[in-house]
Design a protein around this motif. Structure first.
Motif, PDB file in Angstrom:
ATOM      1  N   LYS A  12      22.056   0.788   8.141  1.00 41.66           N
ATOM      2  CA  LYS A  12      22.947   0.386   9.245  1.00 41.66           C
ATOM      3  C   LYS A  12      23.096  -1.131   9.302  1.00 41.66           C
ATOM      4  N   LEU A  13      22.004  -1.850   9.013  1.00 40.78           N
ATOM      5  CA  LEU A  13      22.039  -3.312   9.059  1.00 40.78           C
ATOM      6  C   LEU A  13      22.483  -3.920   7.729  1.00 40.78           C
ATOM      7  N   ASN A  14      22.704  -3.054   6.718  1.00 40.97           N
ATOM      8  CA  ASN A  14      23.153  -3.493   5.393  1.00 40.97           C
ATOM      9  C   ASN A  14      22.201  -4.534   4.804  1.00 40.97           C
ATOM     10  N   CYS A  15      20.925  -4.140   4.690  1.00 40.40           N
ATOM     11  CA  CYS A  15      19.907  -5.061   4.200  1.00 40.40           C
ATOM     12  C   CYS A  15      18.849  -4.299   3.402  1.00 40.40           C
ATOM     13  N   PRO A  16      17.973  -4.995   2.682  1.00 35.85           N
ATOM     14  CA  PRO A  16      16.910  -4.324   1.932  1.00 35.85           C
ATOM     15  C   PRO A  16      15.854  -3.718   2.858  1.00 35.85           C
ATOM     16  N   CYS A  17      15.057  -2.798   2.304  1.00 37.81           N
ATOM     17  CA  CYS A  17      13.953  -2.184   3.035  1.00 37.81           C
ATOM     18  C   CYS A  17      12.690  -2.285   2.183  1.00 37.81           C
ATOM     19  N   GLU A  18      11.617  -2.766   2.788  1.00 40.52           N
ATOM     20  CA  GLU A  18      10.329  -2.877   2.102  1.00 40.52           C
ATOM     21  C   GLU A  18       9.335  -1.960   2.806  1.00 40.52           C
ATOM     22  N   ILE A  19       8.757  -1.024   2.052  1.00 37.85           N
ATOM     23  CA  ILE A  19       7.833  -0.046   2.621  1.00 37.85           C
ATOM     24  C   ILE A  19       6.424  -0.389   2.157  1.00 37.85           C
ATOM     25  N   TYR A  20       5.549  -0.656   3.143  1.00 39.32           N
ATOM     26  CA  TYR A  20       4.182  -1.061   2.842  1.00 39.32           C
ATOM     27  C   TYR A  20       3.212   0.055   3.212  1.00 39.32           C
ATOM     28  N   THR A  21       2.258   0.271   2.304  1.00 42.86           N
ATOM     29  CA  THR A  21       1.310   1.357   2.485  1.00 42.86           C
ATOM     30  C   THR A  21      -0.048   0.900   1.966  1.00 42.86           C
ATOM     31  N   ASP A  22      -0.926   1.848   1.619  1.00 42.78           N
ATOM     32  CA  ASP A  22      -2.267   1.475   1.160  1.00 42.78           C
ATOM     33  C   ASP A  22      -2.416   1.596  -0.354  1.00 42.78           C
ATOM     34  N   VAL A  23      -1.289   1.637  -1.067  1.00 40.19           N
ATOM     35  CA  VAL A  23      -1.324   1.653  -2.534  1.00 40.19           C
ATOM     36  C   VAL A  23      -0.450   0.528  -3.073  1.00 40.19           C
ATOM     37  N   ASP A  24      -0.654   0.165  -4.350  1.00 38.31           N
ATOM     38  CA  ASP A  24       0.024  -0.984  -4.959  1.00 38.31           C
ATOM     39  C   ASP A  24       1.462  -0.709  -5.360  1.00 38.31           C
ATOM     40  N   GLY A  25       1.922   0.515  -5.220  1.00 38.85           N
ATOM     41  CA  GLY A  25       3.252   0.894  -5.652  1.00 38.85           C
ATOM     42  C   GLY A  25       3.234   2.354  -6.060  1.00 38.85           C
ATOM     43  N   ILE A  26       4.187   2.744  -6.885  1.00 39.61           N
ATOM     44  CA  ILE A  26       4.265   4.134  -7.342  1.00 39.61           C
ATOM     45  C   ILE A  26       3.670   4.212  -8.742  1.00 39.61           C
ATOM     46  N   TYR A  27       2.624   5.020  -8.878  1.00 35.76           N
ATOM     47  CA  TYR A  27       1.928   5.154 -10.154  1.00 35.76           C
ATOM     48  C   TYR A  27       2.483   6.330 -10.958  1.00 35.76           C
ATOM     49  N   THR A  28       2.191   6.299 -12.256  1.00 31.64           N
ATOM     50  CA  THR A  28       2.609   7.391 -13.124  1.00 31.64           C
ATOM     51  C   THR A  28       1.925   8.706 -12.744  1.00 31.64           C
ATOM     52  N   VAL A  29       0.692   8.606 -12.255  1.00 29.97           N
ATOM     53  CA  VAL A  29      -0.115   9.752 -11.841  1.00 29.97           C
ATOM     54  C   VAL A  29      -0.972   9.282 -10.668  1.00 29.97           C
ATOM     55  N   ASP A  30      -1.361  10.205  -9.795  1.00 29.51           N
ATOM     56  CA  ASP A  30      -2.258   9.865  -8.694  1.00 29.51           C
ATOM     57  C   ASP A  30      -3.562   9.290  -9.275  1.00 29.51           C
ATOM     58  N   PRO A  31      -3.874   8.000  -9.014  1.00 25.70           N
ATOM     59  CA  PRO A  31      -5.079   7.383  -9.598  1.00 25.70           C
ATOM     60  C   PRO A  31      -6.375   8.068  -9.177  1.00 25.70           C
ATOM     61  N   ARG A  32      -6.337   8.804  -8.060  1.00 28.94           N
ATOM     62  CA  ARG A  32      -7.553   9.511  -7.641  1.00 28.94           C
ATOM     63  C   ARG A  32      -7.878  10.657  -8.597  1.00 28.94           C
ATOM     64  N   ILE A  33      -6.850  11.182  -9.272  1.00 35.14           N
ATOM     65  CA  ILE A  33      -7.053  12.259 -10.245  1.00 35.14           C
ATOM     66  C   ILE A  33      -7.198  11.695 -11.655  1.00 35.14           C
ATOM     67  N   PHE A  34      -6.405  10.655 -11.945  1.00 33.07           N
ATOM     68  CA  PHE A  34      -6.384  10.073 -13.293  1.00 33.07           C
ATOM     69  C   PHE A  34      -6.510   8.554 -13.157  1.00 33.07           C
ATOM     70  N   PRO A  35      -7.744   8.041 -13.187  1.00 32.57           N
ATOM     71  CA  PRO A  35      -7.981   6.610 -12.913  1.00 32.57           C
ATOM     72  C   PRO A  35      -7.250   5.648 -13.846  1.00 32.57           C
ATOM     73  N   ASP A  36      -6.861   6.113 -15.044  1.00 34.76           N
ATOM     74  CA  ASP A  36      -6.174   5.232 -15.997  1.00 34.76           C
ATOM     75  C   ASP A  36      -4.664   5.178 -15.775  1.00 34.76           C
ATOM     76  N   ALA A  37      -4.195   5.739 -14.675  1.00 30.10           N
ATOM     77  CA  ALA A  37      -2.753   5.760 -14.392  1.00 30.10           C
ATOM     78  C   ALA A  37      -2.182   4.340 -14.323  1.00 30.10           C
ATOM     79  N   LYS A  38      -0.906   4.214 -14.699  1.00 33.09           N
ATOM     80  CA  LYS A  38      -0.232   2.918 -14.721  1.00 33.09           C
ATOM     81  C   LYS A  38       0.733   2.813 -13.542  1.00 33.09           C
TER      82      LYS A  38
END
Length: 393
Positions: A164-190
């Motif tokens: 509605k405001l025609n602007c970017p959106c930044e979503i902050y959470t407790d992870v560094d971003g979106i990983y290839t796999v859940d790091p809790r299951i696969f610690p070597d995920a990128k």
């Protein structure tokens, strides 16, 4: 609006006084870089779960309208405390409920959708050089009742407001971003630096819990630039953008849990199928994968939905000559990426991993960029690790 950004912070990011203070400082840092800052927040920590528990101590199946009246208080606590914290640090801020921010919704209580946003109070606050704090997850319907947007509602609120405001959106959470796999299951995920809207929509709908699928769909429709990163620290995070032509990769293994596999059995059920799915739609039961099995004696319709729909389905067919059997503890494991449409052999490799690990599957479904397997939850970790290694994730 030029020089404007919408920030969203989840419940774990504002769960207590110290986290609230850290988020307030992060918002102030952003305000020093960007002229107009709007913030959307969730309820603090486990507040929503605690409110649901209080309600169920009174009635195990409380009124959905009254549940909305109760649950909107969670975000309202957060916005007031966060505004106070920012003010205590020397910056001007104002908190707005979903109603005050102009969110008009429609649909079923507990699962409302956004009809429109009239952001005049948000814009007024920005023109007064205030940081505007908006309660996510909520709005008001056409008869004046407070409403909630259901699962992922705060993400959806943030992206809708950015659109509605025609602007970017930044979503902050407790992870560094979106990983290839859940790091809790696969610690070597990128960590993925960039993903397409299409890939993230697929991930979100298939269980990746970093952002709600509704929010990504809105971002894609209105071309809202998205960023997902950690609420503390200086991590790079993941940016979501238009798809790169001919990208030939597998980018994610997602897991969707709490799946209910339903087996409906009755004579001549095939002839009743339209009636069955009309009844399910009327009860607001969301259906995923469907299959039909017929033999000379009886017919079965199989479909998947969420475990929380079990009671509604039992009540629906209690009075009819349809036998409903349920299998719980099912998960959907999905391989996602543009390579599904651009490279041959992906499905064969995925099937091979399950066969090599002696993992049986109930159903298989595909989309243009994914293949998904329904398996027993006990095999989840083995399947995910095997697939992650196979596709070098």
């Amino acid at each position: 609006m030029e020089d404007t950004v919408v920030l969203k912070f989840g419940g774990s990011s504002v769960k207590d006084h110290d986290h609230l203070r850290a988020v307030a400082k992060r918002i102030i840092e952003k305000k020093e870089m960007v002229k107009n800052v709007v913030v959307t927040v969730s309820a603090m920590g486990d507040t929503t779960d605690e409110l649901i528990e209080k309600a169920k101590k009174i009635d195990n199946n409380p009124s959905k309208r009254e549940m909305d009246q109760l649950l909107v208080t969670g975000e309202q606590i957060t916005i007031a405390l966060l505004a106070m914290m920012i003010q205590s640090l020397g910056h001007d801020a104002i908190s707005l409920t979903g109603q005050q921010a102009g969110f008009v919704t429609y649909g079923h209580h507990g699962r409302q959708k956004i009809d429109n946003i009239n952001p005049k109070r948000v814009i007024r606050g920005l023109k007064e050089n205030k940081i505007v704090i908006v309660a996510g997850f909520q709005g008001i319907n056409d008869i004046g009742d407070q409403t909630t947007l259901g699962r992922g509602g705060s993400d959806t609120s943030a992206v809708a407001l950015a659109a509605k405001l025609n602007c970017p959106c930044e979503i902050y959470t407790d992870v560094d971003g979106i990983y290839t796999v859940d790091p809790r299951i696969f610690p070597d995920a990128k960590r993925n630096d960039y993903l397409s809207y299409e890939e993230v929509m697929e991930m979100a709908s298939l269980g990746a819990g970093v952002i709600a699928s509704r929010a990504v769909e809105l971002a894609y429709r209105y071309k809202v630039p998205l960023y997902i990163g950690r609420s503390t620290g200086k991590s790079i995070g993941t940016r979501i953008e238009e798809s790169r032509l001919e990208k030939n990769t597998i980018t994610n293994i997602s897991v969707l849990k709490n799946i209910l596999l339903v087996d409906l059995k009755s004579d001549h059920l095939k002839n009743k199928s339209a009636h069955v799915f009309k009844e399910l739609a009327g009860a607001d039961v969301n259906i995923d994968v469907i299959s039909l099995n017929s033999n000379t004696n009886n017919q079965n319709i199989y479909f998947t939905t969420t475990e929380e729909s079990k009671n509604d389905i039992e009540l629906l067919f209690k009075e009819e000559e349809i036998e409903a059997n349920f299998q719980e503890g099912i998960v959907k494991v999905s391989v996602i990426g543009d390579a599904m449409r651009n490279q041959s052999g992906i499905a064969a490799r995925a099937f091979g991993v399950l066969v090599d690990n002696h993992i049986d599957f109930y159903q298989v479904s595909t989309s243009e960029i994914s293949i998904s397997f329904l398996i027993d939850g006990k095999n989840e970790a083995t399947a995910v690790r095997g697939l992650a290694r196979e596709f070098n994730l």
